[in-house]
Scaffold this active site. Structure first.
Site, PDB file in Angstrom:
ATOM      1  N   ASP A 131       0.819  -1.212   0.000  1.00  0.00           N
ATOM      2  CA  ASP A 131       0.000   0.000   0.000  1.00  0.00           C
ATOM      3  C   ASP A 131       0.851   1.259   0.000  1.00  0.00           C
ATOM      4  O   ASP A 131       1.499   1.581   0.988  1.00  0.00           O
ATOM      5  CB  ASP A 131      -0.899  -0.032   1.241  1.00  0.00           C
ATOM      6  N   SER A 137       0.015   4.282   2.821  1.00  0.00           N
ATOM      7  CA  SER A 137       0.305   4.231   4.252  1.00  0.00           C
ATOM      8  C   SER A 137       1.752   3.791   4.423  1.00  0.00           C
ATOM      9  O   SER A 137       2.418   3.438   3.449  1.00  0.00           O
ATOM     10  CB  SER A 137      -0.654   3.270   4.982  1.00  0.00           C
ATOM     11  N   ASN A 140       2.979   1.895   7.525  1.00  0.00           N
ATOM     12  CA  ASN A 140       3.232   0.893   8.567  1.00  0.00           C
ATOM     13  C   ASN A 140       3.009  -0.531   8.069  1.00  0.00           C
ATOM     14  O   ASN A 140       2.214  -0.763   7.156  1.00  0.00           O
ATOM     15  CB  ASN A 140       2.313   1.154   9.761  1.00  0.00           C
ATOM     16  N   TRP A 198       1.698  -4.177   9.472  1.00  0.00           N
ATOM     17  CA  TRP A 198       1.055  -4.886  10.577  1.00  0.00           C
ATOM     18  C   TRP A 198       0.372  -6.149  10.053  1.00  0.00           C
ATOM     19  O   TRP A 198      -0.030  -6.223   8.888  1.00  0.00           O
ATOM     20  CB  TRP A 198       0.050  -3.998  11.324  1.00  0.00           C
ATOM     21  N   TYR A 244      -9.160   3.350  11.108  1.00  0.00           N
ATOM     22  CA  TYR A 244      -9.794   3.104   9.819  1.00  0.00           C
ATOM     23  C   TYR A 244     -11.132   3.821   9.772  1.00  0.00           C
ATOM     24  O   TYR A 244     -11.607   4.346  10.773  1.00  0.00           O
ATOM     25  CB  TYR A 244      -9.979   1.604   9.593  1.00  0.00           C
ATOM     26  N   ASP A 300      -2.114   5.841  -5.100  1.00  0.00           N
ATOM     27  CA  ASP A 300      -2.385   4.979  -3.943  1.00  0.00           C
ATOM     28  C   ASP A 300      -2.772   3.578  -4.393  1.00  0.00           C
ATOM     29  O   ASP A 300      -3.888   3.339  -4.859  1.00  0.00           O
ATOM     30  CB  ASP A 300      -3.507   5.600  -3.107  1.00  0.00           C
ATOM     31  N   THR A 317      -5.938   1.844  -2.695  1.00  0.00           N
ATOM     32  CA  THR A 317      -7.288   2.291  -3.010  1.00  0.00           C
ATOM     33  C   THR A 317      -7.671   1.722  -4.365  1.00  0.00           C
ATOM     34  O   THR A 317      -6.882   1.772  -5.317  1.00  0.00           O
ATOM     35  CB  THR A 317      -7.372   3.830  -3.028  1.00  0.00           C
TER      36      THR A 317
END
Length: 395
Positions: A98, A101, A103, A105, A141, A284, A287
């Site tokens: 992505d 963003s 991070n 996780w 989110y 992005d 998306t």
């Protein structure tokens, strides 16, 4: 010896290409999951429930001192994801690569929510290289928060090995949307400024640990994606087989997201004037849809002859070939998006693959989000060394 089946042959060719690219450059195949609408309908979730699930995709790009905003505001639509491993021995996860963003996780065994139990979960006690940081964080989110505990471990992506990488281990996840999704977690690829403060992003560590041949990564999204093959992400370079023609380079105008300038937007041969004072666009990969500033949405749909109903912005499938091409003026060049790309045909129902956002860019400019629909048409290259994005027509 019997000939290989088509699917096996495709993966063999891809494996050979990965080998030929050499050390420090890898091509990771991406799968295209079902949309959440499809998944929830498969599970018998009432249509009325789906109607109430709407969010503003621009909310992802707003800042807060307490939380980090992440990608999933478009969760009723499809996602593209690939495989990584974390820990020693490696534990495998499907993640969204992505660019919206920063991070990394994944679900963990710390989490007992249905959304976690329904996916691959990282078990820290099973990894000899894991170390805890004893810090928790909240990733926000559109429809719920994800709490994560931070830790360090080895992250492996094919022959790229990153040691002592900070990542989030989920403590709790809301069932909607995560329970229904095919992917496990998210691997952020934007600038460090939107990541958790004080920790290196995965891309930073890849470069510091000399795991990339060049400080570049690129994406290819198939125009006819399937679960088996939806596209590729190339880490450390460019795959010339995946595009044709010349690369158009455009500078990043704010080193947080991969944000670029849009000088004009045209519908067919008619300039709209919507970007006469300048527009911004965020490239992005997390998306799915093309996101349009809300103040232009009504005029845009009218120009296309689209009408909104429960399925989205619907057009007559017979009229698609005669619908106008969209043009984005970027760095003095017109990048075209034909109706064959921006209109989706799902079982005979044709919808314009757009959504709107009320969130402007930093200084008030109209904000567009160039998601997977736009990126099916253009191979995209993200150049960390020169802070620029490249576009070339997808092969």
């Amino acid at each position: 010896m019997e000939p290989l089946a088509p699917r096996a042959m495709r993966w063999l060719v891809l494996a050979l290409l990965c080998f030929q690219l050499g050390a420090g450059v890898v091509r990771i195949p991406l799968r295209k999951g079902k949309s959440m609408r499809e998944l929830m309908r498969d599970k018998g979730v009432p249509e009325g429930f789906l109607k109430n699930l709407k969010g503003d995709p621009g909310r992802k790009y707003q800042f807060s001192n307490a939380v980090t905003y992440e990608a999933l505001t478009n969760y009723l639509h499809s996602f593209y994801f690939g495989e990584i491993s974390i820990g020693t021995p490696p534990q495998n996860f499907l993640v969204i690569f992505d660019t919206g963003s920063a991070n990394l996780w994944v679900p963990s065994t710390y989490c007992q929510d249905p959304a976690c139990v329904n996916h691959n979960r990282f078990n820290s006690s099973m990894s000899s290289t894991f170390s805890s940081i004893d810090v928790t964080y909240t990733l926000r989110y559109g429809f719920g928060d994800v709490a994560v505990a931070l830790g360090y471990d080895t992250v492996t992506i094919q022959n790229i090995v990153v040691r002592n990488q900070e990542f989030g281990l989920s403590l709790d996840e809301p069932s909607s949307p995560f329970y229904y999704q095919d992917f496990d977690g998210i691997l952020g690829m934007s600038y460090p400024g939107v990541g958790i403060s004080g920790y290196n992003t995965l891309l930073q560590n890849m470069m510091q640990q000399n795991q990339l041949k060049e400080p570049i990564f690129s994406f290819y999204f198939s125009r006819n994606p399937t679960y088996e093959y939806g596209g590729e992400v190339v880490l450390g370079g460019i795959a010339s087989q995946l595009y044709t023609g010349e690369i158009l380079w455009t500078p990043v105008i704010q080193e947080l997201y991969w944000k670029i300038g849009i000088e004009e937007f045209s519908i067919g041969q008619s300039g709209t004037g919507w970007c006469s004072q300048g527009c911004h666009g965020i490239v992005d990969t997390g998306t799915f849809l093309l996101t349009i500033p809300a103040q232009f949405m009504s005029e845009f749909l009218q120009a296309l002859g689209a009408e909104e109903n429960d399925y989205g912005y619907v057009v007559d499938c017979n009229s698609v070939p005669s619908m106008p091409t969209l043009y984005f003026g970027i760095s003095g060049t017109q990048l075209s998006l034909p109706p064959s790309i921006y209109v989706l045909n799902n079982d005979g129902i044709c919808t314009v693959a757009v959504e709107s956002t009320y969130v402007p860019s930093t200084n008030g400019q109209p904000l567009w989000i160039l998601g997977n629909i736009f990126l099916r048409q253009y191979y995209s290259i993200f150049d960390l060394a020169n802070n620029q994005v490249g576009f070339a027509l997808s092969a």
